[in-house]
Enzyme design. Structure first.
Site, mmCIF file in Angstrom:
data_model
loop_
_atom_site.group_PDB
_atom_site.id
_atom_site.type_symbol
_atom_site.label_atom_id
_atom_site.label_comp_id
_atom_site.label_asym_id
_atom_site.label_seq_id
_atom_site.Cartn_x
_atom_site.Cartn_y
_atom_site.Cartn_z
ATOM 1 N N CYS A 1 1.653 11.182 -18.814
ATOM 2 C CA CYS A 1 0.559 11.044 -17.847
ATOM 3 C C CYS A 1 0.207 12.438 -17.342
ATOM 4 O O CYS A 1 0.899 13.417 -17.656
ATOM 5 C CB CYS A 1 0.997 10.158 -16.680
ATOM 6 N N HIS B 1 11.886 12.664 -16.121
ATOM 7 C CA HIS B 1 13.040 11.942 -16.647
ATOM 8 C C HIS B 1 12.922 11.728 -18.154
ATOM 9 O O HIS B 1 12.584 10.647 -18.627
ATOM 10 C CB HIS B 1 13.201 10.604 -15.916
ATOM 11 N N HIS C 1 8.936 14.380 -9.137
ATOM 12 C CA HIS C 1 9.203 13.204 -8.303
ATOM 13 C C HIS C 1 9.025 13.478 -6.817
ATOM 14 O O HIS C 1 8.964 12.553 -6.011
ATOM 15 C CB HIS C 1 10.629 12.703 -8.552
ATOM 16 N N CYS D 1 4.067 15.462 -8.436
ATOM 17 C CA CYS D 1 2.824 14.859 -8.931
ATOM 18 C C CYS D 1 1.858 14.672 -7.760
ATOM 19 O O CYS D 1 2.254 14.164 -6.706
ATOM 20 C CB CYS D 1 3.134 13.517 -9.573
ATOM 21 N N GLU E 1 12.135 9.965 -6.349
ATOM 22 C CA GLU E 1 10.838 9.832 -5.678
ATOM 23 C C GLU E 1 10.996 9.154 -4.316
ATOM 24 O O GLU E 1 10.374 9.562 -3.329
ATOM 25 C CB GLU E 1 9.846 9.043 -6.544
ATOM 26 N N ASN F 1 9.498 4.117 -14.528
ATOM 27 C CA ASN F 1 8.309 3.474 -15.117
ATOM 28 C C ASN F 1 8.605 2.928 -16.516
ATOM 29 O O ASN F 1 8.052 1.912 -16.916
ATOM 30 C CB ASN F 1 7.108 4.438 -15.097
#
Length: 320
Positions: free
Chosen positions: A21, A50, A83, A105, A135, A234
């Site tokens: 992403c 990760h 994160h 991010c 995160e 995710n």
């Protein structure tokens, strides 16, 4: 293989979007540009993203990965992972007069800003997230202790005791399962009718898009392979989404060598996707492993197109 030694036919259905992403792309770029600007070694607090393959390749270029800021020398630049980190971390780096670059991010930073805004308005926060995930630790660490209550499940909603049920807001980790979060949000609103939610869903576009793509391919396949790391939130959610969307067998693999071929025996159609921190090279490696064993037909199911791009921090765009 059948008796004649010819390969059995198999259809591979690739989910799109999949893999990297914009936030992951930016974080990796930040490490590479920092090495280019300041030379090796560059220290990185926590895995930048990760994925072992990504971390190992950055390590080869001169990145040193540590868990805590105390492990970094004062005279070398340090990068904070995608994160996000608690506020205390950049404060400690500034106190030591270190050069630091924050690779959080921007969509995670948006949640941090949201939490601070609610806090300034006198609201206590409820965070929907996984305990111990970097995160979650980073987001909860934006506010003073006790100001963020963590819930992981619908059951947790019944266990929290906020200061004032009339002055609450909620935020979510960006990499959760969209479906699971809907149930937790409903439970929060049911128990605390005055709770304030985000203007727009905190779960990031990439997480949502990858989950929607899995939902689209799951009914068409007998097995789903998700390429991603075991500590990637995710990626693990994609395995769960595959299982809950009609796919009999879902497996998380780091790379081709980890595929459980016996579990795929007799399958005629296999779905492939990848978590947001898995590079395309690992997806290609898995496809090649299937081609070595089967007579493969590749199909793609695309449910969204992504053109998001995040700028790297200005300090990396300026000359050394």
């Amino acid at each position: 293989m059948n008796i004649q030694g010819t390969k059995a036919p198999l259809t591979l259905i690739l989910a799109a979007p999949r893999g990297f992403c914009a936030g992951v792309d930016r974080a990796i770029k930040i490490v590479e540009m920092a090495i280019e600007k300041w030379g090796a070694p560059i220290y990185v607090r926590h895995e930048i993203v990760h994925n072992k393959f990504v971390v190992d390749s950055l390590r080869e270029q001169g990145a040193v990965f540590v868990e805590e800021l105390e492990e970094c020398p004062d005279d070398r630049p340090v990068i904070f992972s995608a994160h996000g980190v608690p506020k205390a971390v950049p404060a400690a780096a500034a106190k030591r007069e270190m050069i630091y670059v924050d690779a959080t991010c921007p969509l995670v930073s948006k949640v941090h800003i949201e939490a601070e805004r609610h806090h300034r308005n006198g609201l206590q926060m409820v965070m929907i997230g996984h305990e111990g995930h970097p995160e979650t630790i980073g987001t909860m660490g934006q506010l003073p202790e006790g100001e963020v209550l963590l819930v992981e499940t619908v059951e947790d909603v019944g266990k929290i005791t906020p200061r004032d049920p009339e002055n609450l807001a909620f935020i979510t980790q960006t990499t959760l399962s969209v479906d699971d979060t809907i149930d937790i949000v409903a439970a929060l609103k049911d128990r605390f009718p005055a709770i304030i939610g985000p203007h727009k869903e905190d779960i990031c576009y990439a997480t949502t898009n990858r989950q929607e793509a899995v939902k689209a391919i799951a009914p068409k396949v007998e097995a789903l392979l998700v390429i991603g790391a075991p500590n990637s939130s995710n990626s693990r959610r994609l395995v769960e989404v595959g299982a809950s969307s009609g796919c009999d067998y879902s497996q998380l693999v780091g790379r081709a060598a980890e595929i459980d071929w016996r579990a795929l025996d007799g399958a005629r159609a296999v779905g492939i996707t990848a978590g947001a921190s898995a590079p395309e090279v690992l997806i290609e490696e898995v496809i090649q492993a299937f081609k070595d064993r089967y007579d493969v037909t590749v199909e793609m199911v695309e449910t969204a197109t992504e053109d998001v791009e995040f700028k790297v921090p200005r300090v990396l765009r300026e000359p050394a």
